[in-house]
Design a protein around this motif. Structure first.
Motif, PDB file in Angstrom:
ATOM      1  N   LEU A   1       0.821  -1.206   0.000  1.00 38.51           N
ATOM      2  CA  LEU A   1       0.000   0.000   0.000  1.00 38.51           C
ATOM      3  C   LEU A   1       0.857   1.258   0.000  1.00 38.51           C
ATOM      4  O   LEU A   1       0.602   2.209  -0.734  1.00 38.51           O
ATOM      5  CB  LEU A   1      -0.906   0.032   1.236  1.00 38.51           C
ATOM      6  N   ILE A   2       1.837   1.267   0.883  1.00 38.78           N
ATOM      7  CA  ILE A   2       2.615   2.468   1.166  1.00 38.78           C
ATOM      8  C   ILE A   2       4.067   2.075   1.361  1.00 38.78           C
ATOM      9  O   ILE A   2       4.366   1.028   1.957  1.00 38.78           O
ATOM     10  CB  ILE A   2       2.068   3.170   2.425  1.00 38.78           C
ATOM     11  N   SER A   3       4.987   2.891   0.837  1.00 38.39           N
ATOM     12  CA  SER A   3       6.401   2.733   1.127  1.00 38.39           C
ATOM     13  C   SER A   3       6.945   4.065   1.619  1.00 38.39           C
ATOM     14  O   SER A   3       6.245   5.094   1.556  1.00 38.39           O
ATOM     15  CB  SER A   3       7.159   2.244  -0.102  1.00 38.39           C
ATOM     16  N   ALA A   4       8.172   4.040   2.127  1.00 37.25           N
ATOM     17  CA  ALA A   4       8.794   5.247   2.672  1.00 37.25           C
ATOM     18  C   ALA A   4       7.843   5.982   3.629  1.00 37.25           C
ATOM     19  O   ALA A   4       7.762   7.209   3.628  1.00 37.25           O
ATOM     20  CB  ALA A   4       9.242   6.182   1.547  1.00 37.25           C
ATOM     21  N   ALA A   5       7.126   5.222   4.395  1.00 30.90           N
ATOM     22  CA  ALA A   5       6.227   5.678   5.461  1.00 30.90           C
ATOM     23  C   ALA A   5       4.969   6.384   4.984  1.00 30.90           C
ATOM     24  O   ALA A   5       3.916   6.264   5.620  1.00 30.90           O
ATOM     25  CB  ALA A   5       6.967   6.563   6.467  1.00 30.90           C
ATOM     26  N   SER A   6       5.050   7.114   3.863  1.00 28.89           N
ATOM     27  CA  SER A   6       3.894   7.925   3.482  1.00 28.89           C
ATOM     28  C   SER A   6       3.643   7.975   1.981  1.00 28.89           C
ATOM     29  O   SER A   6       2.732   8.673   1.535  1.00 28.89           O
ATOM     30  CB  SER A   6       4.074   9.356   4.002  1.00 28.89           C
ATOM     31  N   SER A   7       4.427   7.244   1.201  1.00 27.40           N
ATOM     32  CA  SER A   7       4.292   7.284  -0.249  1.00 27.40           C
ATOM     33  C   SER A   7       3.305   6.225  -0.724  1.00 27.40           C
ATOM     34  O   SER A   7       3.573   5.023  -0.654  1.00 27.40           O
ATOM     35  CB  SER A   7       5.658   7.078  -0.902  1.00 27.40           C
ATOM     36  N   LEU A   8       2.169   6.695  -1.219  1.00 22.49           N
ATOM     37  CA  LEU A   8       1.101   5.799  -1.661  1.00 22.49           C
ATOM     38  C   LEU A   8       1.492   5.153  -2.987  1.00 22.49           C
ATOM     39  O   LEU A   8       1.946   5.841  -3.915  1.00 22.49           O
ATOM     40  CB  LEU A   8      -0.192   6.600  -1.817  1.00 22.49           C
ATOM     41  N   GLN A   9       1.309   3.861  -3.079  1.00 18.51           N
ATOM     42  CA  GLN A   9       1.642   3.169  -4.318  1.00 18.51           C
ATOM     43  C   GLN A   9       0.597   3.445  -5.397  1.00 18.51           C
ATOM     44  O   GLN A   9      -0.569   3.708  -5.097  1.00 18.51           O
ATOM     45  CB  GLN A   9       1.753   1.673  -4.057  1.00 18.51           C
ATOM     46  N   ASN A  10       1.016   3.371  -6.643  1.00 14.55           N
ATOM     47  CA  ASN A  10       0.104   3.584  -7.765  1.00 14.55           C
ATOM     48  C   ASN A  10      -1.092   2.649  -7.669  1.00 14.55           C
ATOM     49  O   ASN A  10      -0.937   1.453  -7.417  1.00 14.55           O
ATOM     50  CB  ASN A  10       0.830   3.346  -9.091  1.00 14.55           C
ATOM     51  N   GLY A  11      -2.276   3.216  -7.846  1.00  6.14           N
ATOM     52  CA  GLY A  11      -3.477   2.399  -7.861  1.00  6.14           C
ATOM     53  C   GLY A  11      -4.127   2.196  -6.508  1.00  6.14           C
ATOM     54  O   GLY A  11      -5.241   1.674  -6.423  1.00  6.14           O
ATOM     55  N   VAL A  12      -3.446   2.605  -5.448  1.00  5.03           N
ATOM     56  CA  VAL A  12      -4.027   2.475  -4.110  1.00  5.03           C
ATOM     57  C   VAL A  12      -4.935   3.679  -3.842  1.00  5.03           C
ATOM     58  O   VAL A  12      -4.514   4.821  -4.064  1.00  5.03           O
ATOM     59  CB  VAL A  12      -2.921   2.378  -3.036  1.00  5.03           C
ATOM     60  N   PRO A  13      -6.141   3.438  -3.387  1.00  2.00           N
ATOM     61  CA  PRO A  13      -7.077   4.562  -3.180  1.00  2.00           C
ATOM     62  C   PRO A  13      -6.529   5.605  -2.218  1.00  2.00           C
ATOM     63  O   PRO A  13      -5.828   5.277  -1.255  1.00  2.00           O
ATOM     64  CB  PRO A  13      -8.316   3.866  -2.600  1.00  2.00           C
ATOM     65  N   SER A  14      -6.909   6.852  -2.464  1.00  2.00           N
ATOM     66  CA  SER A  14      -6.396   7.964  -1.665  1.00  2.00           C
ATOM     67  C   SER A  14      -6.949   7.992  -0.249  1.00  2.00           C
ATOM     68  O   SER A  14      -6.496   8.792   0.576  1.00  2.00           O
ATOM     69  CB  SER A  14      -6.701   9.285  -2.364  1.00  2.00           C
ATOM     70  N   ARG A  15      -7.921   7.140   0.060  1.00  2.00           N
ATOM     71  CA  ARG A  15      -8.401   7.069   1.454  1.00  2.00           C
ATOM     72  C   ARG A  15      -7.354   6.453   2.377  1.00  2.00           C
ATOM     73  O   ARG A  15      -7.453   6.560   3.590  1.00  2.00           O
ATOM     74  CB  ARG A  15      -9.712   6.289   1.548  1.00  2.00           C
ATOM     75  N   PHE A  16      -6.358   5.788   1.783  1.00  2.00           N
ATOM     76  CA  PHE A  16      -5.243   5.255   2.568  1.00  2.00           C
ATOM     77  C   PHE A  16      -4.150   6.319   2.671  1.00  2.00           C
ATOM     78  O   PHE A  16      -3.810   6.962   1.678  1.00  2.00           O
ATOM     79  CB  PHE A  16      -4.647   4.006   1.913  1.00  2.00           C
ATOM     80  N   SER A  17      -3.598   6.491   3.862  1.00  2.00           N
ATOM     81  CA  SER A  17      -2.473   7.392   4.036  1.00  2.00           C
ATOM     82  C   SER A  17      -1.569   6.869   5.140  1.00  2.00           C
ATOM     83  O   SER A  17      -2.010   6.164   6.054  1.00  2.00           O
ATOM     84  CB  SER A  17      -2.940   8.809   4.344  1.00  2.00           C
ATOM     85  N   GLY A  18      -0.304   7.228   5.036  1.00  2.00           N
ATOM     86  CA  GLY A  18       0.668   6.839   6.037  1.00  2.00           C
ATOM     87  C   GLY A  18       1.410   8.057   6.541  1.00  2.00           C
ATOM     88  O   GLY A  18       1.600   9.031   5.809  1.00  2.00           O
ATOM     89  N   SER A  19       1.811   7.990   7.794  1.00  2.00           N
ATOM     90  CA  SER A  19       2.558   9.101   8.367  1.00  2.00           C
ATOM     91  C   SER A  19       3.528   8.560   9.406  1.00  2.00           C
ATOM     92  O   SER A  19       3.464   7.395   9.808  1.00  2.00           O
ATOM     93  CB  SER A  19       1.615  10.123   8.985  1.00  2.00           C
ATOM     94  N   GLY A  20       4.420   9.453   9.833  1.00  2.00           N
ATOM     95  CA  GLY A  20       5.363   9.120  10.892  1.00  2.00           C
ATOM     96  C   GLY A  20       6.786   9.034  10.413  1.00  2.00           C
ATOM     97  O   GLY A  20       7.065   9.002   9.211  1.00  2.00           O
ATOM     98  N   SER A  21       7.668   9.007  11.377  1.00  2.00           N
ATOM     99  CA  SER A  21       9.091   8.827  11.111  1.00  2.00           C
ATOM    100  C   SER A  21       9.778   8.508  12.434  1.00  2.00           C
ATOM    101  O   SER A  21       9.209   8.746  13.505  1.00  2.00           O
ATOM    102  CB  SER A  21       9.724  10.069  10.471  1.00  2.00           C
ATOM    103  N   GLY A  22      10.964   7.959  12.314  1.00  2.00           N
ATOM    104  CA  GLY A  22      11.692   7.623  13.535  1.00  2.00           C
ATOM    105  C   GLY A  22      11.220   6.298  14.103  1.00  2.00           C
ATOM    106  O   GLY A  22      11.626   5.235  13.623  1.00  2.00           O
ATOM    107  N   THR A  23      10.373   6.358  15.117  1.00  2.00           N
ATOM    108  CA  THR A  23       9.899   5.129  15.750  1.00  2.00           C
ATOM    109  C   THR A  23       8.385   4.978  15.753  1.00  2.00           C
ATOM    110  O   THR A  23       7.881   3.919  16.137  1.00  2.00           O
ATOM    111  CB  THR A  23      10.399   5.028  17.205  1.00  2.00           C
TER     112      THR A  23
END
Lengths: 117, 107
Positions: free
Chosen positions: B47-69
């Motif tokens: 779904l997501i890589s680099a914590a917040s980068s949405l993969q192509n084709g994944v609906p925008s209702r999905f989101s990721g956040s955060g860093s560190g721990t």
């Protein structure tokens, strides 16, 4: 279309060995790193091994280190996992997965390995 | 080895609900985190890589956040096809480690 097809699973006795294969198609297999990931019945995902595109760098999870060996044949577009000294705890569906910049992206459908007497 | 602690292990939610899943790393992993969705009998889907980068084709209702721990996967408005198990995966060091998974069930 990227396709990864695992094979070689089956029933094996404790202490036995098995060799899994993953046939890749639809992409330039030789330039991608690859992974093996497994999932015991009803359990979560467990990463078990990684190999770089050239095969020169390899990593293993602690639970399989010294027993499993990952390898690849870029001419045959194939990834392998040699599994020795198998125990019941190795019973799982085994997936191969392509890596892009270290991130597993495409996964196969998996092959089931059952270790039982 | 880096330990990934994911919570909750399961949750019940209704269609339209906002859902949040958390992953905590035992040490700083920067933004080297991915999120995966798995449906029964199927292979995981990135779904997501680099914590917040949405993969192509994944609906925008999905989101990721955060860093560190501390990392979060949010589904802004749960849809019927989102009922599945979600896993985080740290990509900072080897051995790679997954969170224990969060099963999202229908309330």
């Amino acid at each position: 279309e990227v396709q990864l097809v695992e094979s070689g699973g089956g029933l094996v006795q404790p202490g036995g060995s098995l060799r899994l294969s993953c046939a890749a198609s639809g992409f330039s297999f030789s330039i991608y790193s690859m992974n093996w990931v497994r999932q015991a019945p009803g359990k979560g995902l467990e990463w078990i091994s990684y190999i770089t595109s050239s095969g020169t760098t390899i990593y293993y999870g602690d639970s399989v280190k010294g027993r499993f060996t990952i390898s690849r044949d870029n001419a045959e577009n194939s990834l392998y996992l040699q599994m020795n000294s198998l125990t019941a705890e190795d019973t799982a569906v085994y997936y191969c997965a392509r890596s892009v910049r270290g991130v597993p992206d495409y996964w196969g459908l998996g092959t089931l390995v059952t270790v039982s007497s | 080895d880096i330990q990934m602690t994911q919570s909750p292990s399961s949750l019940s939610a209704s269609v339209g609900d906002r859902v949040t899943i958390t992953c905590r790393a035992s040490q700083d992993i920067g933004n080297d985190l991915g999120w995966y969705q798995q449906k029964p009998g199927k292979a995981p889907k990135r779904l997501i890589s680099a914590a917040s980068s949405l993969q192509n084709g994944v609906p925008s209702r999905f989101s990721g956040s955060g860093s560190g721990t501390e990392f979060t996967l949010t589904i802004s408005s749960l849809q019927p096809e989102d009922f599945a198990t979600y896993y985080c995966l740290q990509l900072n060091t080897f051995p790679r480690t997954f969170g224990q998974g969060t099963k999202v069930e229908i309330k």
